[in-house]
Design a protein around this motif. Structure first.
Motif, PDB file in Angstrom:
ATOM      1  N   GLY A   1       1.020  -1.401  -0.018  1.00 28.02           N
ATOM      2  CA  GLY A   1       0.060   0.028  -0.015  1.00 28.02           C
ATOM      3  C   GLY A   1       0.873   1.349  -0.120  1.00 28.02           C
ATOM      4  O   GLY A   1       0.417   2.314   0.284  1.00 28.02           O
ATOM      5  N   SER A   2       2.184   0.985  -0.410  1.00 32.00           N
ATOM      6  CA  SER A   2       3.120   2.295  -0.509  1.00 32.00           C
ATOM      7  C   SER A   2       3.049   3.097  -1.646  1.00 32.00           C
ATOM      8  O   SER A   2       3.877   3.975  -1.522  1.00 32.00           O
ATOM      9  CB  SER A   2       4.331   1.850  -0.047  1.00 32.00           C
ATOM     10  N   ALA A   3       1.922   2.831  -2.345  1.00 33.23           N
ATOM     11  CA  ALA A   3       1.915   3.271  -3.885  1.00 33.23           C
ATOM     12  C   ALA A   3       3.426   3.493  -4.152  1.00 33.23           C
ATOM     13  O   ALA A   3       4.039   4.670  -4.588  1.00 33.23           O
ATOM     14  CB  ALA A   3       1.347   4.938  -3.621  1.00 33.23           C
ATOM     15  N   THR A   4       3.861   2.595  -4.712  1.00 32.93           N
ATOM     16  CA  THR A   4       5.429   2.360  -5.403  1.00 32.93           C
ATOM     17  C   THR A   4       5.212   1.999  -6.777  1.00 32.93           C
ATOM     18  O   THR A   4       4.559   1.127  -7.292  1.00 32.93           O
ATOM     19  CB  THR A   4       6.246   1.211  -4.376  1.00 32.93           C
ATOM     20  N   TYR A   5       6.202   2.634  -7.549  1.00 37.23           N
ATOM     21  CA  TYR A   5       6.064   2.882  -9.109  1.00 37.23           C
ATOM     22  C   TYR A   5       7.730   2.617  -9.450  1.00 37.23           C
ATOM     23  O   TYR A   5       8.427   3.247  -8.956  1.00 37.23           O
ATOM     24  CB  TYR A   5       5.615   3.903  -9.535  1.00 37.23           C
ATOM     25  N   ALA A   6       7.759   1.869 -10.611  1.00 34.11           N
ATOM     26  CA  ALA A   6       8.808   1.695 -11.273  1.00 34.11           C
ATOM     27  C   ALA A   6       8.818   3.206 -12.254  1.00 34.11           C
ATOM     28  O   ALA A   6       7.813   3.243 -13.003  1.00 34.11           O
ATOM     29  CB  ALA A   6       9.115   0.889 -12.293  1.00 34.11           C
ATOM     30  N   CYS A   7       9.900   4.033 -12.286  1.00 36.97           N
ATOM     31  CA  CYS A   7       9.588   5.226 -13.181  1.00 36.97           C
ATOM     32  C   CYS A   7      10.563   5.404 -14.204  1.00 36.97           C
ATOM     33  O   CYS A   7      11.724   5.130 -14.070  1.00 36.97           O
ATOM     34  CB  CYS A   7      10.069   6.483 -11.967  1.00 36.97           C
ATOM     35  N   LYS A   8      10.089   5.420 -15.358  1.00 36.30           N
ATOM     36  CA  LYS A   8      10.814   5.632 -16.512  1.00 36.30           C
ATOM     37  C   LYS A   8      11.046   7.019 -17.219  1.00 36.30           C
ATOM     38  O   LYS A   8       9.797   7.422 -17.653  1.00 36.30           O
ATOM     39  CB  LYS A   8      10.237   4.633 -17.434  1.00 36.30           C
ATOM     40  N   PHE A   9      12.303   7.462 -17.281  1.00 31.66           N
ATOM     41  CA  PHE A   9      12.461   9.046 -17.653  1.00 31.66           C
ATOM     42  C   PHE A   9      12.619   8.811 -19.346  1.00 31.66           C
ATOM     43  O   PHE A   9      13.781   8.174 -19.758  1.00 31.66           O
ATOM     44  CB  PHE A   9      13.280   9.519 -17.118  1.00 31.66           C
ATOM     45  N   LYS A  10      11.900   9.223 -20.300  1.00 32.60           N
ATOM     46  CA  LYS A  10      12.208   9.416 -21.530  1.00 32.60           C
ATOM     47  C   LYS A  10      11.979  10.715 -22.022  1.00 32.60           C
ATOM     48  O   LYS A  10      11.040  11.352 -22.293  1.00 32.60           O
ATOM     49  CB  LYS A  10      10.952   8.225 -22.392  1.00 32.60           C
ATOM     50  N   ASP A  11      13.473  11.311 -22.263  1.00 30.92           N
ATOM     51  CA  ASP A  11      13.333  12.705 -22.763  1.00 30.92           C
ATOM     52  C   ASP A  11      12.491  13.904 -21.847  1.00 30.92           C
ATOM     53  O   ASP A  11      11.666  14.554 -22.526  1.00 30.92           O
ATOM     54  CB  ASP A  11      13.166  12.728 -24.320  1.00 30.92           C
ATOM     55  N   VAL A  12      12.463  13.678 -20.615  1.00 29.03           N
ATOM     56  CA  VAL A  12      11.797  14.461 -19.714  1.00 29.03           C
ATOM     57  C   VAL A  12      12.486  15.804 -19.349  1.00 29.03           C
ATOM     58  O   VAL A  12      13.558  15.849 -19.140  1.00 29.03           O
ATOM     59  CB  VAL A  12      11.565  13.832 -18.456  1.00 29.03           C
ATOM     60  N   PHE A  13      11.655  16.866 -19.654  1.00 29.56           N
ATOM     61  CA  PHE A  13      12.322  18.016 -19.770  1.00 29.56           C
ATOM     62  C   PHE A  13      11.888  18.627 -18.283  1.00 29.56           C
ATOM     63  O   PHE A  13      10.976  18.843 -17.883  1.00 29.56           O
ATOM     64  CB  PHE A  13      11.662  19.091 -20.535  1.00 29.56           C
ATOM     65  N   VAL A  14      13.223  19.155 -17.619  1.00 34.40           N
ATOM     66  CA  VAL A  14      13.122  19.626 -16.428  1.00 34.40           C
ATOM     67  C   VAL A  14      13.409  20.946 -16.413  1.00 34.40           C
ATOM     68  O   VAL A  14      14.653  21.324 -16.666  1.00 34.40           O
ATOM     69  CB  VAL A  14      13.869  18.700 -15.554  1.00 34.40           C
ATOM     70  N   PRO A  15      12.584  22.073 -16.336  1.00 32.37           N
ATOM     71  CA  PRO A  15      13.178  23.629 -16.345  1.00 32.37           C
ATOM     72  C   PRO A  15      13.991  23.869 -15.218  1.00 32.37           C
ATOM     73  O   PRO A  15      13.700  23.217 -13.939  1.00 32.37           O
ATOM     74  CB  PRO A  15      11.632  24.184 -16.290  1.00 32.37           C
TER      75      PRO A  15
END
Ligand SMILES: Cc1cc2nc3c(=O)[nH]c(=O)nc-3n(C[C@H](O)[C@H](O)[C@H](O)COP(=O)(O)OP(=O)(O)OC[C@H]3O[C@@H](n4cnc5c(N)ncnc54)[C@H](O)[C@@H]3O)c2cc1C
Length: 368
Positions: free
Chosen positions: A206-220
């Motif tokens: 119940g920890s709301a855990t996710y694998a996170c895939k970053f594909k060309d994520v723009f971070v200002p």
């Protein structure tokens, strides 16, 4: 039970402490306890509980000193974990995110997001396990950032980040050209970021855990927590570790109460067991006293080693406490939905939460 040490803060502090305790107890009773089995067995994420803590002012740092804030939040993690360490861990994730924004020089993040996080209007997480291991020389960074106009473009994968949801934000660290590291605060809705839910663990589903895939994520640039992530991590590491300690204390405290309440069957046969609640309780009070002293000493920056040792001591005691509880509770503990079995499974997550037991041991050896 005394949470704030000594009488030096006088009646006002004691009354404030009592108010906080009562408020917390009522939020836990209404918004957490009824959902604990659902959290454990049906991967239910107690988002409303954490938002509610914020709404009721339990993350407010503006009207309180650093020490008061830490003490109140550490107590909140312990009390939450006493009922449900999975949600205590979610709370730890949120507090880690709060810590990042409380320490950043980025005015946008401080003015736009910090207050919302403290009020529980938005919630936060942290993807710093991999960077913590990287800074200890254990593995390469999994995210890479390339400088572009007005920000960075990030690529890579994080295996597990918890306390995430559509509108949540979380802290990440990426390598810039293999020479430098930057740290950013990223919303789950960022374009190019894909989240895949992870619920096949033996506990904390119940920890709301996710694998996170970053594909060309723009971070200002206005999402950047620090362009020198290494020194920023050095600054926040003591608080990051400190908030983990009450995760264990809460489970230990619940296990002590459970052992004491265990049915006195078969001629009080539990008295023959090696682990007795009074023995765990004495150690628990001693470790909790150490935590309070460290917080009130207000020298955390110079006391990482003491915090690491304390976290390890808590990890060792949690093992004794949850195993002891399984033995005291007997056959009823072996049911999948029993509280002792939940705590046994949750406790192994704390032992494997970065810095894991093996990582903590290495840190102590490295410092010799
Ligand atoms: C439920 C859960 C929630 C977490 N939440 C966060 C979080 O919010 N933020 C964060 O930064 N980190 C999170 N982590 C990571 C955590 O903090 C530790 O880093 C991790 O649990 C253990 O690290 P480790 O060093 O033992 O092994 P890892 O570095 O995880 O892995 C060691 C080895 O095991 C392999 N491995 C890892 N996972 C699996 C798997 N599922 N199946 C097969 N092989 C595997 C790896 O490939 C590697 O070779 C979470 C982990 C779990 C289990």
């Amino acid at each position: 039970m005394r949470h704030f040490a000594g009488n030096k803060w006088g009646m006002k502090m004691i009354m404030e402490q009592t108010r906080t305790d009562q408020l917390l107890d009522s939020i836990i009773k209404e918004n957490l306890k009824p959902f604990v089995k659902k959290i454990d067995l049906e991967s239910y994420y107690a988002k409303d509980y954490i938002s509610n803590l914020g709404e009721k002012g339990l993350f407010n740092s503006i009207d309180h000193s650093f020490v008061e804030t830490l003490e109140r939040e550490a107590l909140t993690v312990e009390k939450t974990s006493e009922s449900c360490m999975t949600t205590g861990f979610n709370l730890w994730c949120h507090l880690a995110a709060l810590t990042y924004l409380r320490h950043t020089n980025n005015e946008y993040l401080r003015s736009e997001l910090l207050t919302k996080l403290e009020k529980g209007e938005i919630l936060g997480g942290t993807g710093l396990s991999n960077p913590m291991k990287y800074f200890s020389g254990l593995e390469p960074l999994h995210l890479r950032a390339v400088r572009t106009d007005g920000g960075y473009v990030i690529n890579g994968n994080l295996g597990a980040v918890s306390n995430l949801h559509d509108d949540h934000w979380f802290g990440v660290i990426a390598s810039v050209g293999g020479e430098q590291e930057m740290m950013a605060f990223v919303p789950c809705y960022a374009k190019g970021l894909t989240l895949k839910e992870q619920v096949n663990y033996i506990g904390v589903n119940g920890s709301a855990t996710y694998a996170c895939k970053f594909k060309d994520v723009f971070v200002p640039d206005y999402w950047i927590i620090s362009s020198n992530a290494r020194s920023f991590t050095d600054m926040i590491r003591p608080i990051f570790v400190l908030y983990q300690i009450p995760l264990g204390l809460g489970v230990i405290s619940a296990s002590i109460q459970s052992m004491k309440k265990a049915p006195k069957k078969q001629g009080a046969i539990n008295r023959f067991l090696d682990v007795q609640p009074e023995y765990i309780e004495e150690k628990y009070h001693s470790l909790k006293g150490m935590l309070i002293s460290l917080i009130e000493g207000n020298e955390l920056q110079n006391q990482l080693k003491e915090l690491i040792r304390l976290r390890l001591e808590v990890d060792y005691l949690i093992m004794e406490a949850v195993h002891g509880d399984m033995l005291h509770y007997g056959g009823a503990a072996y049911l999948q939905k029993s509280h002792p079995s939940r705590r046994l499974r949750e406790s192994y997550f704390l032992l494997n939460l970065t810095p894991t037991v093996k990582h903590l041991k290495k840190m102590l050896v490295d410092w010799k």
